[in-house]
Scaffold this motif. Structure first.
Motif, short mmCIF file in Angstrom:
data_model
loop_
_atom_site.label_atom_id
_atom_site.label_comp_id
_atom_site.label_asym_id
_atom_site.label_seq_id
_atom_site.Cartn_x
_atom_site.Cartn_y
_atom_site.Cartn_z
N UNK A 1 -5.67 -46.80 -43.37
CA UNK A 1 -4.90 -47.34 -42.24
C UNK A 1 -5.52 -46.88 -40.92
N UNK A 2 -5.87 -45.60 -40.86
CA UNK A 2 -6.50 -45.07 -39.64
C UNK A 2 -7.82 -45.77 -39.39
N UNK B 1 0.57 -32.21 -32.80
CA UNK B 1 1.27 -32.49 -34.05
C UNK B 1 2.78 -32.27 -33.95
N UNK B 2 3.22 -31.13 -33.36
CA UNK B 2 4.67 -30.97 -33.23
C UNK B 2 5.31 -32.10 -32.46
N UNK B 3 4.62 -32.53 -31.38
CA UNK B 3 5.18 -33.64 -30.57
C UNK B 3 5.27 -34.90 -31.42
N UNK B 4 4.22 -35.15 -32.21
CA UNK B 4 4.22 -36.34 -33.05
C UNK B 4 5.38 -36.30 -34.04
N UNK B 5 5.59 -35.13 -34.65
CA UNK B 5 6.68 -35.02 -35.61
C UNK B 5 8.02 -35.24 -34.94
N UNK B 6 8.16 -34.74 -33.70
CA UNK B 6 9.43 -34.93 -32.98
C UNK B 6 9.62 -36.40 -32.63
N UNK B 7 8.55 -37.04 -32.16
CA UNK B 7 8.68 -38.41 -31.69
C UNK B 7 8.75 -39.40 -32.86
N UNK C 1 8.95 -38.59 -36.19
CA UNK C 1 9.55 -38.10 -37.43
C UNK C 1 8.46 -37.64 -38.39
N UNK C 2 8.88 -37.35 -39.60
CA UNK C 2 7.95 -36.75 -40.54
C UNK C 2 7.24 -37.79 -41.41
N UNK C 3 7.44 -39.07 -41.11
CA UNK C 3 6.91 -40.14 -41.98
C UNK C 3 5.42 -40.38 -41.82
N UNK C 4 5.02 -41.53 -42.30
CA UNK C 4 3.59 -41.88 -42.31
C UNK C 4 3.03 -42.04 -40.89
N UNK C 5 3.88 -42.58 -39.99
CA UNK C 5 3.40 -42.85 -38.63
C UNK C 5 2.77 -41.62 -37.99
N UNK D 1 -1.83 -38.84 -35.94
CA UNK D 1 -2.61 -37.61 -35.76
C UNK D 1 -4.10 -37.88 -35.97
N UNK D 2 -4.40 -38.59 -37.06
CA UNK D 2 -5.81 -38.89 -37.35
C UNK D 2 -6.41 -39.70 -36.19
N UNK D 3 -5.64 -40.68 -35.72
CA UNK D 3 -6.15 -41.55 -34.65
C UNK D 3 -6.34 -40.77 -33.35
N UNK D 4 -5.37 -39.92 -33.02
CA UNK D 4 -5.52 -39.14 -31.79
C UNK D 4 -6.77 -38.29 -31.86
N UNK D 5 -7.08 -37.85 -33.08
CA UNK D 5 -8.25 -37.00 -33.25
C UNK D 5 -9.57 -37.73 -33.08
N UNK D 6 -9.67 -38.94 -33.63
CA UNK D 6 -11.00 -39.58 -33.62
C UNK D 6 -11.11 -40.83 -32.75
N UNK D 7 -9.97 -41.44 -32.41
CA UNK D 7 -10.02 -42.68 -31.63
C UNK D 7 -10.85 -42.55 -30.35
N UNK D 8 -10.57 -41.54 -29.51
CA UNK D 8 -11.35 -41.43 -28.27
C UNK D 8 -12.83 -41.20 -28.53
N UNK D 9 -13.15 -40.45 -29.57
CA UNK D 9 -14.55 -40.21 -29.90
C UNK D 9 -15.27 -41.52 -30.20
N UNK D 10 -14.62 -42.35 -31.00
CA UNK D 10 -15.24 -43.63 -31.37
C UNK D 10 -15.36 -44.54 -30.15
#
Lengths: 269, 318
Positions: A85-86, A126-132, A134-138, A143-152
């Protein structure tokens, strides 16, 4: 011995045995450690023997668990889904980078912003993502996208920018429109390089994937090794780690071979 | 002498670039008229702005002052009216020879979206374009390399494909920026004969930039020398002017033997001294603007106060 001879030309056999030697050394050292620890304490869990690890692996791979699921398959599928998905979202990163590299207005709009976002340590979010989310797939995909999206984005941008201006101008003299130049001259030329970058970022993506899974999931390769850690189940953890490495290595090799086969025009730069 | 329609008109063109906090003049009042079917070679010492002038005509840059017209239409950016052959980056590396040559024809007929919407039509045009390109490449003895990628071709072949790619669009003027500069001597000579052959067949208008004197005199029907080495009545001159604009005698195209002729040797010496020698720096009164279409606007300050310039045809003060 010519170990420190720059002009040395090792034979094929020498080259292969050198390549293999460190692997073999590791295996022997491990086997020795496991063996001596088991001699002292036959119930040792920290350094399981090869046969114990194979048992552990077979249990997760070939025997259904309480819920009648094959765990290794279940975990691999869950992780692969998040990873895939990422990967699909990275198409947007490539398009954005392409547009930034080709159209000056978009370059000014996004470049500084992307450079800044690229510097945010994704794990800290990551904590912000979990708060916003929730703990699901989103959250995990985010998280993966925030990590590599700008690099790409930035890598694609630089590659698009590096296409000689002469080619763009030539495109105009051959009656091409702005978008034709973007999609038929610039994009196809940078695609193999961009795929290479994505390939090299597999490692970062897996890292973020495991980080996400370790904190909140009900299945996944990363989730599993953190769960069984509680029981010091090294006989599962080590095969899982090897399995993840093999998967990543295979994906990387397949993509690399495909790039080589598909983009034969890349004879020289 | 020539009543062909005017293709290129460069009028009072100045070009300056920022350099260490000020504007540095590169082209200083360039005037030029080129008619259909001329083979113009542009020569000049390094740093004189030959390529700058070519880029202005191409439209990839705009003049600081003055204007440029192609067949009566002002130049606002690069478009299909002007073809370009560069020395480097001359082909699209991800396309085969055939795809490179067909690219322009296809881009002209189909947009990015209509390529997908009008598929049947595209296929039909493709067949037609392919035939056209193939015929052209056959004539250039590239018929057996249609499906090769540029990196598989030699430098000379690559330039031939680049010429085909530009020519198939039948531009109003073909611009060439030192296209043979990176080739070895033999290939270079072959390519010179090749481009003359193409010119003879199509009578296209060519604007050819080179730093090689012999090449300029051998290829062109008309020679333009752009140079920063000249004197005027003013103390401080900056930027190049056209110091020579003349027809090259000996017919066009010339036989290869021209390269070894005494005629060429004499002309060579004259052009080198007047245009390329920094120590010689001829006065603006002495420029050789003997071509029928040559003209030059000169300010009174440059010309000198006496206004005596009957020796210079078509030159006028502004």
């Amino acid at each position: 011995m010519g170990f420190f001879k720059i002009t040395a030309r090792p034979s094929r056999a020498a080259a292969w045995s050198l390549s293999a030697s460190l692997f073999v050394l590791c295996v022997i050292a491990y086997a020795y450690t496991a063996h001596s620890r088991h001699k002292e304490n036959p119930k040792d869990k920290v350094v399981p023997t090869f046969s114990e690890m194979w048992d552990g692996f077979s249990r997760t791979a070939f025997e259904p668990d309480r819920n009648d699921e094959y765990r290794l398959l279940l975990d691999s599928k869950a992780s692969a889904k998040r990873f895939g998905l990422s990967l699909a979202f990275l198409v947007l990163a490539v398009l954005l980078g392409l547009y930034m590299g080709v159209f000056p207005y978009l370059e000014h709009l996004f470049l500084r912003f992307m450079l800044f976002v690229d510097k945010i340590p994704a794990l800290a979010l990551l904590p912000i993502l979990f708060i916003v989310f929730g703990l699901g797939e989103t959250s995990k995909v985010a998280l993966i996208l925030l990590g590599v999206f700008p690099t790409i984005v930035l890598d694609t941008y630089l590659r698009a920018k590096a296409i000689p201006k002469q080619q763009t101008i030539k495109g105009f003299t051959l009656a091409a429109s702005d978008f034709e130049i973007t999609y038929r001259i610039v994009l196809p030329q940078i695609i193999p390089g961009v795929l290479d970058t994505i390939r090299l970022n597999f490692k970062a993506m897996i890292l973020f994937l495991i980080a996400g899974e370790s904190l909140a999931a009900s299945a996944g390769l990363g989730y599993r090794i953190f769960v069984v850690r509680r029981y010091i189940a090294m006989d599962i953890i080590i095969p899982y780690v090897i399995w993840m490495s093999v998967l990543a290595f295979t994906a990387d090799a397949l993509l690399r071979l495909w790039i080589e086969k598909r983009y034969t025009w890349r004879g020289e730069s | 002498m020539n009543d062909q329609p005017l293709i290129l008109h460069v009028d009072n063109v100045y070009k300056a670039y920022p350099d260490q906090g000020r504007m540095r003049m590169i082209l200083n009042d360039v005037d030029l008229k080129v008619r259909q079917g001329e083979f113009v070679t542009l020569l000049g010492p390094s740093g004189c702005g030959k390529s700058t002038l070519l880029r202005l005509i191409l439209g990839s840059e705009l003049p600081t002052k003055g204007h440029i017209e192609i067949a009566g239409k002002p130049v606002t950016g690069p478009d299909r009216d002007r073809g370009i052959v560069y020395q480097k980056y001359s082909l699209f590396p991800h396309m085969t020879v055939l795809e490179n040559v067909v690219f322009g024809l296809e881009a002209e007929e189909f947009g990015l979206v209509s390529r997908y919407v009008r598929r049947a039509k595209l296929a039909q045009h493709r067949r037609h374009n392919k035939e056209k390109a193939q015929e052209m490449l056959d004539r250039m003895s590239l018929g057996s390399d249609l499906n090769k990628y540029p990196h598989q071709l030699s430098g000379g072949m690559r330039q031939r494909v680049a010429i085909a790619q530009a020519m198939i669009m039948e531009p109003k003027i073909l611009l060439m920026d030192e296209p043979f500069g990176a080739l070895d001597d033999n290939t270079r000579t072959d390519m010179q004969l090749f481009i003359l052959e193409q010119w003879e067949r199509t009578k296209m208008t060519v604007f050819f930039v080179t730093h090689d004197l012999v090449e300029a005199l051998f290829l062109g029907s008309r020679l333009i020398v752009l140079s920063q080495f000249y004197k005027t009545a003013k103390e401080d001159n900056e930027g190049s002017k056209i110091v020579t604009d003349r027809a090259i005698p000996g017919g066009h195209p010339k036989p290869t033997s021209f390269k070894n002729s005494a005629e060429l040797a004499a002309m060579l010496e004259d052009v080198r001294r007047r245009g390329l020698d920094p120590d010689f720096a001829q006065h603006i009164h002495e420029f050789d603007l003997s071509h029928a279409d040559a003209y030059q606007t000169v300010s009174a300050a440059e010309w000198g106060s006496d206004q005596d310039h009957d020796s210079q045809k078509d030159q006028r003060t502004t």
